[in-house]
Design an enzyme around this catalytic site. Sequence first.
Site: not given
Length: 309
Positions: A147, A171, A244, A247, A270, A279
């Site tokens: 990120r 995160k 992004h 990414r 994730h 994806y």
Amino acid sequence: MNKNLIAAFLETITAERGAAANTVAAYTRDLESCGEFLDSRKRTFENAQISDLRAYLAFLVKNGMSVKTQARRLSALREFYKYLYTEKIRKDNPTDALDSPKTGRPLPKYLSEDEVNRLFDAVTRLPADKVIRMKALLEILYASGLRVSELVSLPASTANVKENFLIVRGKGSKDRMVPLTDAAKQALRDWIPERERTLPKGRESRWLFPSKGKTGHLTREGFFEELKKLAIIAGISPQRVSPHVIRHSFASHLIAHDADLRTVQQMLGHANIATTQIYTHILDNRLKNAVEKNHPLAGLDFFSQTLKI
């Protein structure tokens, strides 16, 4: 609007869930938006009814808010009212009866492998004082799928990595392992002496990409703008290029080359594999191409028209 309630809620999710600063900022904006609307109806979070919250959602629609924004704001309200109910500030949770807006599932925007190569080629045409840093930023970003907030806040110790991976804190303060190519490691080695020259004499920095700004490191916005300029040099529309998007390109190209979906999930950080499954459009396209190339009927027009995977 009772801002003390919002503040208490934000302190709770920060302490209990390790909510990131960006998450807290988004919750603040979303809840204060609803609070202002309730004020206009002479209501508060404590006594708002389902009809008030439905009116707020209708207000968002009327003001042209995207479905994605509506869904995010409703999600913030649900979490907030769950907190109010748990803390016995409310005897009910009025958001339980609210339906989520249908968001659909847009495919991720990504660049082709050729376009990514053009970006790398364009780096050499940047002003001389920007080449080495941009090469390091782009190599790390495309090699690891970080990120942008993770990339610009990498610690200076990253430069000493000898392995083919980095340990990154993402995160929720969760650590994960991301790949690092030989080209990325070389770009890091090239950046170190240049980094030292950019620092004021006698000054140290804990960041890999230091700056004179308040954060002490390159900002997300600053990198975003530099990437836009690079896209123009590469002959790619700057509207199609962002950190992004790089990414997304990292993940899409991995899957196109047979990477396992679960592995990509772990590298992207994730929490849920359902997020990574966006994806799989790459798999769909690859399957279509394989069938059209190898199936005995592939040369027939009707086959191309009917095969729409």
